[in-house]
Structures are given as C-alpha cells and as structure tokens.
Motif scaffolding. Sequence first.
Motif, PDB file in Angstrom:
ATOM      1  N   UNK A 210       0.810  -1.216   0.000  1.00  0.00           N
ATOM      2  CA  UNK A 210       0.000   0.000   0.000  1.00  0.00           C
ATOM      3  C   UNK A 210       0.839   1.261   0.000  1.00  0.00           C
ATOM      4  N   UNK A 211       0.340   2.275  -0.689  1.00  0.00           N
ATOM      5  CA  UNK A 211       0.902   3.616  -0.607  1.00  0.00           C
ATOM      6  C   UNK A 211       0.106   4.413   0.421  1.00  0.00           C
ATOM      7  N   UNK A 212       0.812   5.209   1.210  1.00  0.00           N
ATOM      8  CA  UNK A 212       0.124   6.006   2.213  1.00  0.00           C
ATOM      9  C   UNK A 212       0.226   5.390   3.595  1.00  0.00           C
ATOM     10  N   UNK A 213      -0.670   5.798   4.480  1.00  0.00           N
ATOM     11  CA  UNK A 213      -0.667   5.321   5.858  1.00  0.00           C
ATOM     12  C   UNK A 213      -0.911   3.813   5.889  1.00  0.00           C
ATOM     13  N   UNK A 214       0.074   3.057   6.345  1.00  0.00           N
ATOM     14  CA  UNK A 214       0.018   1.601   6.241  1.00  0.00           C
ATOM     15  C   UNK A 214      -1.152   1.015   7.014  1.00  0.00           C
ATOM     16  N   UNK A 215      -1.374   1.485   8.238  1.00  0.00           N
ATOM     17  CA  UNK A 215      -2.459   0.912   9.030  1.00  0.00           C
ATOM     18  C   UNK A 215      -3.824   1.237   8.423  1.00  0.00           C
ATOM     19  N   UNK A 216      -3.997   2.448   7.972  1.00  0.00           N
ATOM     20  CA  UNK A 216      -5.268   2.821   7.351  1.00  0.00           C
ATOM     21  C   UNK A 216      -5.523   1.963   6.117  1.00  0.00           C
ATOM     22  N   UNK A 217      -4.509   1.807   5.294  1.00  0.00           N
ATOM     23  CA  UNK A 217      -4.660   1.011   4.077  1.00  0.00           C
ATOM     24  C   UNK A 217      -4.925  -0.460   4.389  1.00  0.00           C
ATOM     25  N   UNK A 218      -4.229  -0.980   5.370  1.00  0.00           N
ATOM     26  CA  UNK A 218      -4.432  -2.368   5.769  1.00  0.00           C
ATOM     27  C   UNK A 218      -5.860  -2.593   6.240  1.00  0.00           C
ATOM     28  N   UNK A 219      -6.351  -1.721   7.096  1.00  0.00           N
ATOM     29  CA  UNK A 219      -7.718  -1.867   7.606  1.00  0.00           C
ATOM     30  C   UNK A 219      -8.740  -1.760   6.471  1.00  0.00           C
ATOM     31  N   UNK A 220      -8.557  -0.819   5.579  1.00  0.00           N
ATOM     32  CA  UNK A 220      -9.526  -0.639   4.507  1.00  0.00           C
ATOM     33  C   UNK A 220      -9.501  -1.829   3.536  1.00  0.00           C
ATOM     34  N   UNK A 221      -8.317  -2.328   3.251  1.00  0.00           N
ATOM     35  CA  UNK A 221      -8.207  -3.481   2.348  1.00  0.00           C
ATOM     36  C   UNK A 221      -8.890  -4.697   2.962  1.00  0.00           C
ATOM     37  N   UNK A 222      -8.644  -4.928   4.269  1.00  0.00           N
ATOM     38  CA  UNK A 222      -9.192  -6.110   4.930  1.00  0.00           C
ATOM     39  C   UNK A 222     -10.687  -5.999   5.183  1.00  0.00           C
ATOM     40  N   UNK A 223     -11.162  -4.811   5.516  1.00  0.00           N
ATOM     41  CA  UNK A 223     -12.554  -4.660   5.943  1.00  0.00           C
ATOM     42  C   UNK A 223     -13.495  -4.172   4.844  1.00  0.00           C
ATOM     43  N   UNK A 224     -12.992  -3.366   3.919  1.00  0.00           N
ATOM     44  CA  UNK A 224     -13.852  -2.796   2.892  1.00  0.00           C
ATOM     45  C   UNK A 224     -13.702  -3.474   1.530  1.00  0.00           C
ATOM     46  N   UNK A 225     -12.480  -3.876   1.199  1.00  0.00           N
ATOM     47  CA  UNK A 225     -12.236  -4.413  -0.142  1.00  0.00           C
ATOM     48  C   UNK A 225     -12.384  -5.927  -0.188  1.00  0.00           C
ATOM     49  N   UNK A 226     -11.636  -6.645   0.639  1.00  0.00           N
ATOM     50  CA  UNK A 226     -11.617  -8.111   0.535  1.00  0.00           C
ATOM     51  C   UNK A 226     -13.002  -8.748   0.655  1.00  0.00           C
ATOM     52  N   UNK A 227     -13.808  -8.414   1.676  1.00  0.00           N
ATOM     53  CA  UNK A 227     -15.134  -9.048   1.768  1.00  0.00           C
ATOM     54  C   UNK A 227     -16.032  -8.717   0.579  1.00  0.00           C
ATOM     55  N   UNK A 228     -15.953  -7.494   0.105  1.00  0.00           N
ATOM     56  CA  UNK A 228     -16.800  -7.089  -1.010  1.00  0.00           C
ATOM     57  C   UNK A 228     -16.390  -7.784  -2.302  1.00  0.00           C
ATOM     58  N   UNK A 229     -15.090  -8.000  -2.489  1.00  0.00           N
ATOM     59  CA  UNK A 229     -14.638  -8.732  -3.680  1.00  0.00           C
ATOM     60  C   UNK A 229     -15.111 -10.180  -3.611  1.00  0.00           C
ATOM     61  N   UNK A 230     -15.026 -10.781  -2.442  1.00  0.00           N
ATOM     62  CA  UNK A 230     -15.522 -12.162  -2.301  1.00  0.00           C
ATOM     63  C   UNK A 230     -16.998 -12.232  -2.684  1.00  0.00           C
ATOM     64  N   UNK A 231     -17.786 -11.300  -2.199  1.00  0.00           N
ATOM     65  CA  UNK A 231     -19.215 -11.290  -2.513  1.00  0.00           C
ATOM     66  C   UNK A 231     -19.456 -11.062  -4.006  1.00  0.00           C
ATOM     67  N   UNK A 232     -18.717 -10.137  -4.584  1.00  0.00           N
ATOM     68  CA  UNK A 232     -18.886  -9.826  -5.987  1.00  0.00           C
ATOM     69  C   UNK A 232     -18.528 -11.018  -6.875  1.00  0.00           C
ATOM     70  N   UNK A 233     -17.432 -11.682  -6.549  1.00  0.00           N
ATOM     71  CA  UNK A 233     -17.015 -12.847  -7.320  1.00  0.00           C
ATOM     72  C   UNK A 233     -17.986 -13.999  -7.153  1.00  0.00           C
ATOM     73  N   UNK A 234     -18.470 -14.197  -5.939  1.00  0.00           N
ATOM     74  CA  UNK A 234     -19.466 -15.259  -5.708  1.00  0.00           C
ATOM     75  C   UNK A 234     -20.705 -15.024  -6.550  1.00  0.00           C
ATOM     76  N   UNK A 235     -21.184 -13.783  -6.592  1.00  0.00           N
ATOM     77  CA  UNK A 235     -22.352 -13.461  -7.418  1.00  0.00           C
ATOM     78  C   UNK A 235     -22.083 -13.735  -8.887  1.00  0.00           C
ATOM     79  N   UNK A 236     -20.896 -13.315  -9.344  1.00  0.00           N
ATOM     80  CA  UNK A 236     -20.571 -13.497 -10.760  1.00  0.00           C
ATOM     81  C   UNK A 236     -20.455 -14.969 -11.120  1.00  0.00           C
ATOM     82  N   UNK A 237     -19.922 -15.756 -10.200  1.00  0.00           N
ATOM     83  CA  UNK A 237     -19.721 -17.180 -10.488  1.00  0.00           C
ATOM     84  C   UNK A 237     -21.026 -17.973 -10.453  1.00  0.00           C
ATOM     85  N   UNK A 238     -22.028 -17.462  -9.780  1.00  0.00           N
ATOM     86  CA  UNK A 238     -23.290 -18.202  -9.664  1.00  0.00           C
ATOM     87  C   UNK A 238     -24.348 -17.743 -10.657  1.00  0.00           C
ATOM     88  N   UNK A 239     -23.995 -16.797 -11.528  1.00  0.00           N
ATOM     89  CA  UNK A 239     -24.961 -16.342 -12.538  1.00  0.00           C
ATOM     90  C   UNK A 239     -25.183 -17.432 -13.578  1.00  0.00           C
TER      91      UNK A 239
END
Length: 298
Positions: free
Chosen positions: A269-298
């Motif tokens: 990550x570029x920028x504040x490491x802790x902020x980026x880590x938290x956002x990647x783990x809490x905002x990005x990763x779960x949402x990507x899992x959900x998005x991919x699951x939806x796409x794979x089950x269409x």
Amino acid sequence: MRDYGRPLRFGWFPTPDAMGEGEVLRLARLADELGLDLIGIQDHPYQARFLETWTLLTAIAAQTRRISVFPDVANLPLRPPALLAKAAATLDLISDGRVELGLGAGAFPEGVRALGGPVRRPGEAVAALEEAIQVIRMMWSGTRGARFDGKHYRLNGAHTGPPPAHPIEIWLGAYRPRMLELTGRLADGWIPSVGYLLPAQLPEAHSRIDEAAVASGRDPSSIRRLYNVSGSITDGPATGPLYGPASRWVETLTELTMDLGMDSYVLAAAGDAEVQLRRFALEVAPAVRESVTRARTK
C-alpha cells in the motif's frame, strides 16, 4: 472471460524496514486479527535497510495465529535449496502449517554478486530454478539417502526431513516465457507483481502457463494465480484502477478474477500503512468475495 474458479485469498506486503521492525510486527498482528490470509515478505538481503526475510517470517509466524506467511519471493542464488527447504519445513511445523514458498530465479544480479552469490545467465537461472524445485521437494519427502545430480545443485545421500506440517506450495515469481512454462510444468502457483506485469499482459502469460501445464498432464486450474498489487484506497475519485475508493478496488479485483484469471491479491500500500491495511481487509476483501461469488453463480 478467464476464471479458474479458485477460492480468493488476500494478503499484505509490508516493507521489511530495519528502522521500523516493531511496526512491521504490529501490522502483521493486525493483518492476522483482521482476517487476511497471507503476509508476503520480499527477499533482498543486499538491501542494507531490510531485515533478513526468513528471520522476519519466523517472528511474524510466532506472533500470529492464523495467517500464512511466505517469502515474496525467495532469492534462489542466495538461498541453497536444501537449506531453504529445511527452513520452510521447520517454520511450517512450528506454525502449524502456515508457510508457503515463493521462489524466484534471482533478480538484481549486482546485489547477488556483492554478497558472493552466483550470477547466472537467464537460461542458467531457469535451469537452476528447475533443479531447486526438485531438490526442495525431495528434502520435504522424509526419505533417507536422497541423491540428486544436477548441474547447479546436488544431494549426495542426504537424509531428508522433517516433512512439513502440510503440503507447502511453491509459487514462482515468473515473467519471461521459459519461467512461465516452468510454472506450468512444475509449480503450485504463480505470483507476478503489477509493477512488472500489467493486467493487459496477463492473458498471454496465462496461456503459456496453461499450455505447459496441459502438455505435462496437469490441470491449469490446479495452479494458484496470485498478484502483488500496489496502490491506495482513497475517499476521493479514482485516478487509476488501484488508486481510488474501495468501490473502484472491488470493481478492479473482481475484473482481475473473472476476466483475467487471478485469484489472490497481496497489497503493497501507498500512504498510511495501518489505514490502508484496515480498509483493504474490511472494505475491499469481503466485497470482492461477494462480488465474485455473485458473478460465479450467474
């Protein structure tokens, strides 16, 4: 569309800065607590400001409970494969099966030379890596009197072991055709970095890996496809695929999975490491899992 259908994994790529070793370990513990899957540590021993990779991986494994660790990627010319295998198996046992092995043919030849390592021509480097993979797997077998007579590496009646706690995967940092073909023939995974291989270049690389896998009687979907990505999660408008709000990251990583064949993402990550880590783990990763699951089950 090129989706291999593999489970998604998300990881963290901290800088192993010797001036901030406490911060590296703190963020590693946080990555574990936040539910990320992987921590990758680059292996550049000739960098005076960097901590030694295997020592740092061991410290991280000792201070975490569930996250897996791996060198991203180990510099083979400076890591004799028999001892590298022993180190990986030992840490895997100590950590209850939380080690994988990223492996590279050896970048930055001047740095390798400075530490007394062999500087190989590209063809020699690929041949040495192929031999190393065989030696490493023999060393994990637990057999006695193992012998290997290669041009670059040898075993002369070695008593191998201990076997690791789980089948450690070997992931290759590969970019050129011969390395990609080697990945398809022998490796468990492929881990390029976005700075060296852009998304537009992924399809051709996948094709080389897949063709080599099929020619060797392997299923291409058995090969993990990880991607070292760099960027910043922001609150403002997107200025690039990996510079912008979490929603843009979700869109980008979903596309990389469904259209471009990748399945795991390790963030530098570029920028504040802790902020980026938290956002990647809490905002990005779960949402990507959900998005991919939806796409794979269409």
